[in-house]
Motif scaffolding. Structure first.
Motif, PDB file in Angstrom:
ATOM      1  N   ALA A   1       1.792  -9.399  -6.357  1.00  0.00           N
ATOM      2  CA  ALA A   1       1.723 -10.476  -7.347  1.00  0.00           C
ATOM      3  C   ALA A   1       2.466 -10.111  -8.622  1.00  0.00           C
ATOM      4  O   ALA A   1       2.937 -10.984  -9.355  1.00  0.00           O
ATOM      5  N   LEU A   2       2.578  -8.823  -8.903  1.00  0.00           N
ATOM      6  CA  LEU A   2       3.300  -8.344 -10.093  1.00  0.00           C
ATOM      7  C   LEU A   2       4.775  -8.076  -9.790  1.00  0.00           C
ATOM      8  O   LEU A   2       5.473  -7.473 -10.603  1.00  0.00           O
ATOM      9  N   ASN A   3       5.226  -8.499  -8.590  1.00  0.00           N
ATOM     10  CA  ASN A   3       6.612  -8.277  -8.135  1.00  0.00           C
ATOM     11  C   ASN A   3       6.950  -6.789  -8.013  1.00  0.00           C
ATOM     12  O   ASN A   3       8.127  -6.411  -8.085  1.00  0.00           O
ATOM     13  N   GLN A   4       5.936  -5.967  -7.816  1.00  0.00           N
ATOM     14  CA  GLN A   4       6.149  -4.526  -7.588  1.00  0.00           C
ATOM     15  C   GLN A   4       6.136  -4.301  -6.066  1.00  0.00           C
ATOM     16  O   GLN A   4       5.195  -3.763  -5.492  1.00  0.00           O
ATOM     17  N   HIS A   5       7.218  -4.760  -5.437  1.00  0.00           N
ATOM     18  CA  HIS A   5       7.216  -4.843  -3.970  1.00  0.00           C
ATOM     19  C   HIS A   5       7.265  -3.473  -3.289  1.00  0.00           C
ATOM     20  O   HIS A   5       6.731  -3.312  -2.191  1.00  0.00           O
ATOM     21  N   GLY A   6       7.903  -2.513  -3.919  1.00  0.00           N
ATOM     22  CA  GLY A   6       7.930  -1.169  -3.316  1.00  0.00           C
ATOM     23  C   GLY A   6       6.536  -0.576  -3.223  1.00  0.00           C
ATOM     24  O   GLY A   6       6.129  -0.053  -2.170  1.00  0.00           O
ATOM     25  N   GLU A   7       5.788  -0.657  -4.350  1.00  0.00           N
ATOM     26  CA  GLU A   7       4.412  -0.144  -4.351  1.00  0.00           C
ATOM     27  C   GLU A   7       3.547  -0.910  -3.361  1.00  0.00           C
ATOM     28  O   GLU A   7       2.717  -0.335  -2.643  1.00  0.00           O
ATOM     29  N   ALA A   8       3.749  -2.246  -3.325  1.00  0.00           N
ATOM     30  CA  ALA A   8       2.953  -3.076  -2.419  1.00  0.00           C
ATOM     31  C   ALA A   8       3.189  -2.680  -0.963  1.00  0.00           C
ATOM     32  O   ALA A   8       2.232  -2.513  -0.178  1.00  0.00           O
ATOM     33  N   ARG A   9       4.443  -2.512  -0.569  1.00  0.00           N
ATOM     34  CA  ARG A   9       4.744  -2.172   0.830  1.00  0.00           C
ATOM     35  C   ARG A   9       4.184  -0.806   1.217  1.00  0.00           C
ATOM     36  O   ARG A   9       3.693  -0.619   2.341  1.00  0.00           O
ATOM     37  N   GLU A  10       4.256   0.129   0.283  1.00  0.00           N
ATOM     38  CA  GLU A  10       3.714   1.455   0.584  1.00  0.00           C
ATOM     39  C   GLU A  10       2.208   1.384   0.849  1.00  0.00           C
ATOM     40  O   GLU A  10       1.697   1.978   1.798  1.00  0.00           O
ATOM     41  N   LEU A  11       1.492   0.611   0.020  1.00  0.00           N
ATOM     42  CA  LEU A  11       0.043   0.465   0.207  1.00  0.00           C
ATOM     43  C   LEU A  11      -0.266  -0.288   1.496  1.00  0.00           C
ATOM     44  O   LEU A  11      -1.189   0.076   2.242  1.00  0.00           O
ATOM     45  N   TRP A  12       0.503  -1.343   1.786  1.00  0.00           N
ATOM     46  CA  TRP A  12       0.278  -2.107   3.013  1.00  0.00           C
ATOM     47  C   TRP A  12       0.551  -1.251   4.259  1.00  0.00           C
ATOM     48  O   TRP A  12      -0.147  -1.382   5.263  1.00  0.00           O
ATOM     49  N   ASP A  13       1.586  -0.419   4.169  1.00  0.00           N
ATOM     50  CA  ASP A  13       1.890   0.458   5.313  1.00  0.00           C
ATOM     51  C   ASP A  13       0.713   1.388   5.609  1.00  0.00           C
ATOM     52  O   ASP A  13       0.341   1.603   6.769  1.00  0.00           O
ATOM     53  N   ARG A  14       0.133   1.946   4.553  1.00  0.00           N
ATOM     54  CA  ARG A  14      -1.005   2.840   4.754  1.00  0.00           C
ATOM     55  C   ARG A  14      -2.210   2.081   5.307  1.00  0.00           C
ATOM     56  O   ARG A  14      -2.933   2.589   6.188  1.00  0.00           O
ATOM     57  N   ALA A  15      -2.413   0.860   4.815  1.00  0.00           N
ATOM     58  CA  ALA A  15      -3.519   0.052   5.335  1.00  0.00           C
ATOM     59  C   ALA A  15      -3.297  -0.303   6.796  1.00  0.00           C
ATOM     60  O   ALA A  15      -4.222  -0.245   7.614  1.00  0.00           O
ATOM     61  N   LEU A  16      -2.061  -0.661   7.147  1.00  0.00           N
ATOM     62  CA  LEU A  16      -1.761  -1.035   8.528  1.00  0.00           C
ATOM     63  C   LEU A  16      -2.000   0.139   9.478  1.00  0.00           C
ATOM     64  O   LEU A  16      -2.533  -0.043  10.585  1.00  0.00           O
ATOM     65  N   THR A  17      -1.609   1.326   9.044  1.00  0.00           N
ATOM     66  CA  THR A  17      -1.848   2.520   9.880  1.00  0.00           C
ATOM     67  C   THR A  17      -3.330   2.684  10.182  1.00  0.00           C
ATOM     68  O   THR A  17      -3.732   2.952  11.321  1.00  0.00           O
ATOM     69  N   LEU A  18      -4.166   2.504   9.161  1.00  0.00           N
ATOM     70  CA  LEU A  18      -5.612   2.628   9.366  1.00  0.00           C
ATOM     71  C   LEU A  18      -6.158   1.487  10.223  1.00  0.00           C
ATOM     72  O   LEU A  18      -7.011   1.705  11.091  1.00  0.00           O
ATOM     73  N   TYR A  19      -5.663   0.251   9.985  1.00  0.00           N
ATOM     74  CA  TYR A  19      -6.107  -0.889  10.808  1.00  0.00           C
ATOM     75  C   TYR A  19      -5.858  -0.612  12.291  1.00  0.00           C
ATOM     76  O   TYR A  19      -6.718  -0.850  13.143  1.00  0.00           O
ATOM     77  N   LEU A  20      -4.655  -0.140  12.591  1.00  0.00           N
ATOM     78  CA  LEU A  20      -4.306   0.125  13.991  1.00  0.00           C
ATOM     79  C   LEU A  20      -5.175   1.229  14.577  1.00  0.00           C
ATOM     80  O   LEU A  20      -5.623   1.149  15.722  1.00  0.00           O
ATOM     81  N   ALA A  21      -5.412   2.273  13.791  1.00  0.00           N
ATOM     82  CA  ALA A  21      -6.242   3.384  14.278  1.00  0.00           C
ATOM     83  C   ALA A  21      -7.677   2.932  14.525  1.00  0.00           C
ATOM     84  O   ALA A  21      -8.363   3.462  15.406  1.00  0.00           O
ATOM     85  N   GLN A  22      -8.129   1.934  13.757  1.00  0.00           N
ATOM     86  CA  GLN A  22      -9.507   1.454  13.865  1.00  0.00           C
ATOM     87  C   GLN A  22      -9.651   0.311  14.869  1.00  0.00           C
ATOM     88  O   GLN A  22     -10.768  -0.181  15.073  1.00  0.00           O
ATOM     89  N   GLY A  23      -8.548  -0.114  15.445  1.00  0.00           N
ATOM     90  CA  GLY A  23      -8.622  -1.206  16.417  1.00  0.00           C
ATOM     91  C   GLY A  23      -8.860  -2.561  15.779  1.00  0.00           C
ATOM     92  O   GLY A  23      -9.332  -3.495  16.452  1.00  0.00           O
ATOM     93  N   ARG A  24      -8.530  -2.723  14.503  1.00  0.00           N
ATOM     94  CA  ARG A  24      -8.742  -3.999  13.807  1.00  0.00           C
ATOM     95  C   ARG A  24      -7.509  -4.883  14.030  1.00  0.00           C
ATOM     96  O   ARG A  24      -6.648  -5.049  13.161  1.00  0.00           O
ATOM     97  N   THR A  25      -7.444  -5.440  15.215  1.00  0.00           N
ATOM     98  CA  THR A  25      -6.241  -6.141  15.661  1.00  0.00           C
ATOM     99  C   THR A  25      -5.893  -7.319  14.772  1.00  0.00           C
ATOM    100  O   THR A  25      -4.730  -7.516  14.378  1.00  0.00           O
ATOM    101  N   ASN A  26      -6.888  -8.144  14.437  1.00  0.00           N
ATOM    102  CA  ASN A  26      -6.609  -9.327  13.623  1.00  0.00           C
ATOM    103  C   ASN A  26      -6.084  -8.948  12.245  1.00  0.00           C
ATOM    104  O   ASN A  26      -5.097  -9.520  11.752  1.00  0.00           O
TER     105      ASN A  26
END
Length: 868
Positions: free
Chosen positions: A832-857
């Protein structure tokens, strides 16, 4: 500054490691004259005599002063009453002499190393290019020292069986009348089996001495000549078994075997120790020109007693042409001294059995194969090559080479199933191959089906050595009574590994660790990480056959895990008591409890299945309850659902309405999380029905769960109503911890309805109460809610601060499930603050955990954001 000097070759001078030019010949000669004294002062007259000799003129002293002055500009030379002293940090000549002196006081192997190092310091003829009468004499003195060192080194190398004949012959060409050197050539040729050539060298020397000097060879050489003339031809034993025709794989292990000293190849029965040793031996035949000795010591043979040391020695002496006379280790060692032999001691039972068969020097290499790791040999310096099962690709190649690629190509899936059942054990693979070879028309699928029905029965080719049960029994029969009893008990363990503490509970006997060490040495168990033990699947099946029914021991094992799981659950949720379990010591903190659950998770799932199968209903339900919070923190929804289905069934068998309600609640929440809305509603409604109207706490918990499920289904208004009912119920039950949680959840539902002022009010109340109570998990959840509210109020800095604080709390709790959610939300704020690099880095880390936890949706939704 450091000053290093080299005399054993061209004169070299290094200052602080850099090569320095010392000037013309006479100036270099002055330096050598100083170095010869090894740090003592050298008088001026002696320097003049060494540099000029009888050619010194009246001006030699003045010239010497000039040379010394120039040298002092580069080197550390001090004038003292006794003359001039040169400081030298390192002189190769002094190092050479020190090493030679040290070698004379050492054992053969070490002496050889020291002499090799000393001779290696020579770069060429000493003091090349420098000349004076004294220098010529000094150079000759150094050359004599070098030759003496080389001859001493040759004696040791021949004694130790090293291959030195080529260099001896080359040296003899340069010094054809050196009697000691020619004697070494003769001895090396004789021991290599070429006595005729040795005698030819003697005759050539005798003729040369007669022609040039008119003398005969000295007494030592004449004695050696007589010995070679009268000695019987040495017998070269070739006792190795033939290499295995189908040997494959083991490339890494083959490189681990050492060609000197003692190598112990240790592993479980059927893992291929003998095959590896024999294969290596045949690959290195040329390294052992004096032959190869072999004995099967039958250390684990059920048909009789192990081979005695005396019997093995008698066989060796016969093979070496020394039958008759005393049979002793001393006689054997004297006989092989200096010979280059390979000794293969196969199937050794223990260190004691092989000690008397070890050669007494380093000229022979010894390979020992055993199911025992031979700690006594390792303590004495032996090298261990541990042998495990074959890797997946090696096992596939092993079986394919035996079955034939055409047969395997008919159905590759059958081959994969055979490989899976055999678990990489070479003996099991070999038995399968043998059975297939005996029945060429038998489809591989039939063998696979047999293995699936009864693995140990299928792995029997009809002979003792090709029967897996029999091979395993040999290892078991060699155990002490304590170890054999524990081995059978290990067959009761339903998981692939177990901790030391759990095994101690299973055995209920002292010295469990020591007994496990015996099983480790016998390669029946493996400590794959410190404090955790496992067995090969086939070994475990054999142990299970031995264990039979031992309900008492299995109860001890299960109860131990249940009590520790209870301690972990109370550590993670100290406000949720477990009255069914005896008081037990909690873990030091949440992170320690989570680590324990991580390590024991497979075991906990396995013992719950066993408890359910045996009708241990209370244990089955309690295991589901104690694992509940761990599963949520790790996002293991599938495992949580499995354990709670078993827990629900157990509660129904017990007829316990409270336990049934708890199970329905947890199953309903999991279905809601998995977006199974109908199933979630059914289970949660049943939970509410099972609670009495005046049970405020239980009904509040049910309302809370229903609120969560309705929110997950998108019904935020309905979720708010049930959240308010939950808050009311917890207040009536006077449960401040639950009240704090409910306050946050009401605030969150207001936020979902965009009523941010109301949301903030409830969440602030939740934060105040949580901090007062020290309820860290509720504090973390409330910080997440406050961050969400701040974000949607446009207060992005506050949102980021709250999310970071929430992350810190969840990481302290080792709650990776909520950590993933917070990372996702924090990324939204940066976007929302147009800090897209920081946002993508955080989303990447979240996605890694989602996949490891089987949170498909959650993972799918976030992946779409990242891809846009």
């Amino acid at each position: 500054m450091t000053f290093e000097f080299g005399l054993l070759g061209d004169l070299e001078v290094r200052v602080d490691g850099l090569l320095v030019d010392i000037g013309h010949v006479k100036q270099r000669s002055v330096l050598v004259a100083l170095l010869a004294e090894q740090g003592s002062p050298v008088p001026l007259d002696r320097l003049i005599d060494r540099v000029w000799g009888e050619q010194a003129t009246a001006r030699a002293r003045d010239t010497l002063y000039v040379y010394l002055s120039k040298l002092r500009q580069v080197l550390d030379i001090q004038r003292e009453p006794g003359g001039y002293r040169l400081r030298a940090d390192s002189v190769d000549l002094h190092r050479f002499r020190t090493l030679v002196t040290q070698a004379r006081g050492q054992a053969d192997e070490r002496a050889l190393e020291l002499l090799d190092e000393a001779i290696g310091l020579w770069r060429g003829p000493a003091l090349a290019g420098l000349d004076s009468p004294w220098l010529a004499e000094f150079r000759e003195e150094l050359n004599v020292e070098r030759v003496e060192a080389e001859l001493d080194r040759n004696d040791l190398a021949i004694k130790l069986g090293r291959a030195v004949l080529p260099e001896l012959l080359k040296a003899a060409e340069q010094r054809p009348v050196d009697e000691r050197l020619i004697g070494q050539v003769m001895l090396a040729l004789h021991r290599a089996g070429n006595s005729a050539e040795a005698l030819r060298h003697y005759e050539a020397l005798r003729q040369r001495l007669a022609d040039e000097l008119g003398v005969d060879p000295g007494a030592p050489l004449r004695v050696l000549h007589e010995h070679i003339l009268t000695a019987e031809p040495a017998r070269t034993p070739r006792q190795l078994p033939a290499p295995h025709q189908w040997f494959s794989g083991r490339a890494a292990e083959l490189t681990e075997v050492r060609g000197e000293g003692v190598t112990v190849i240790a592993g479980a029965g059927g893992v291929g120790k003998t095959a590896l040793a024999v294969q290596w031996a045949h690959q290195h035949l040329d390294d052992y020109p004096d032959g190869q000795l072999y004995v099967d010591l039958r250390g684990f043979d059920p048909s009789g007693e192990p081979v005695t040391t005396e019997a093995a020695l008698r066989g060796f002496l016969d093979a070496l042409g020394e039958s008759g006379g005393e049979v002793s280790a001393n006689r054997y060692r004297s006989l092989v001294a200096g010979r280059r032999l390979l000794v293969l001691l196969d199937n050794a039972r223990d260190t004691e059995q092989v000690t008397g068969l070890l050669p007494g020097n380093g000229s022979c290499a010894v390979l020992v194969t055993s199911r025992n790791r031979m700690p006594g040999l390792l303590t004495a310096g032996a090298h261990l090559v541990p042998l495990d099962v074959l890797g997946a690709s090696e096992a596939r190649e092993f079986l394919t080479s035996r079955l034939g690629r055409a047969r395997v190509a008919v159905d590759p899936g059958d081959l994969s199933e055979l490989l899976w059942w055999c678990g990489g054990l070479p003996l099991a693979l070999g038995i399968v191959a043998a059975r297939a070879a005996m029945n060429p028309g038998l489809p591989l699928s039939v063998l696979a089906d047999e293995l699936a029905e009864g693995r140990l029965d299928a792995l029997d080719a009809g002979e003792v050595g090709a029967n897996l049960r029999a091979v395993f029994s040999w290892s078991r029969d060699a155990l002490s009574a304590e170890a054999a009893a524990l081995f059978a008990l290990l067959g009761l363990i339903p998981s692939t590994d177990a901790s030391l503490a759990a095994i101690e509970a299973l055995s209920d006997r002292p010295r469990t660790r020591m007994v496990l060490r015996e099983l480790e040495n016998a390669h029946l168990v493996h400590q794959h990480v410190p404090g955790r033990y496992r067995m090969h699947d086939l070994v475990r099946l054999y142990a299970a056959d031995l264990a039979g029914e031992n309900t008492e021991a299995l109860h001890r094992f299960t109860d131990h895990l249940l009590r520790r799981a209870g301690a972990g659950a109370l550590t993670l949720e100290p406000h949720r008591p477990l009255p069914e379990l005896e008081p037990c010591e909690r873990f030091s903190d949440s992170a320690a409890a989570m680590r324990w659950f991580d390590e024991e998770h497979e075991s906990l799932l396995a013992v719950q299945r066993v408890a359910a199968e045996r009708g241990w209903h209370e244990t089955t339900w309690l295991l589901a309850r104690t694992m509940n919070h761990y599963h949520r923190r790790r996002g293991r929804s599938g495992d949580e659902l499995t354990t709670w289905h078993l827990g629900l069934s157990a509660a129904e068998h017990l007829g316990d309405k409270t336990k049934q309600a708890a199970a329905h609640l947890c199953v309903g929440l999991i279905h809601a999380q998995l977006s199974h809305s109908t199933l979630a509603q059914d289970h949660l409604a049943r939970c509410l029905e099972l609670h009495d109207e005046d049970d405020f706490e239980a009904r509040a918990g049910a309302h809370r769960a229903i609120a969560w499920a309705m929110e997950h289904a998108g019904d935020f208004a309905g979720a708010l109503d049930h959240a308010l009912d939950a808050l009311d119920g917890f207040r009536k039950a006077d449960l401040p911890m639950r009240e704090a949680e409910a306050l946050n959840e009401v605030g969150w539902r207001y936020a979902c309805l965009h009523r941010y002022a109301d949301a903030a009010d409830y969440c602030e109340q939740a934060m105040t109460l949580s901090r007062k109570l020290g309820h860290v998990e509720c504090e973390a959840a409330t910080l997440d809610s406050l961050a969400h509210i701040a974000h949607h109020d446009g207060r992005h800095a506050d949102a980021i601060a709250h999310y970071h604080e929430s992350l810190t709390r969840y990481r302290e709790l080792d709650n990776s499930y909520e950590e993933a959610t917070v990372l996702h939300h924090l990324g939204d704020v940066h976007a929302a603050l147009n800090q897209h690099g920081e946002a993508r880095e955080l989303w990447d880390r979240a996605l890694t955990l989602y996949l490891a936890q089987g949170r498909t949706n959650d993972a799918t939704a976030l992946a779409e954001v990242l891809g846009s």
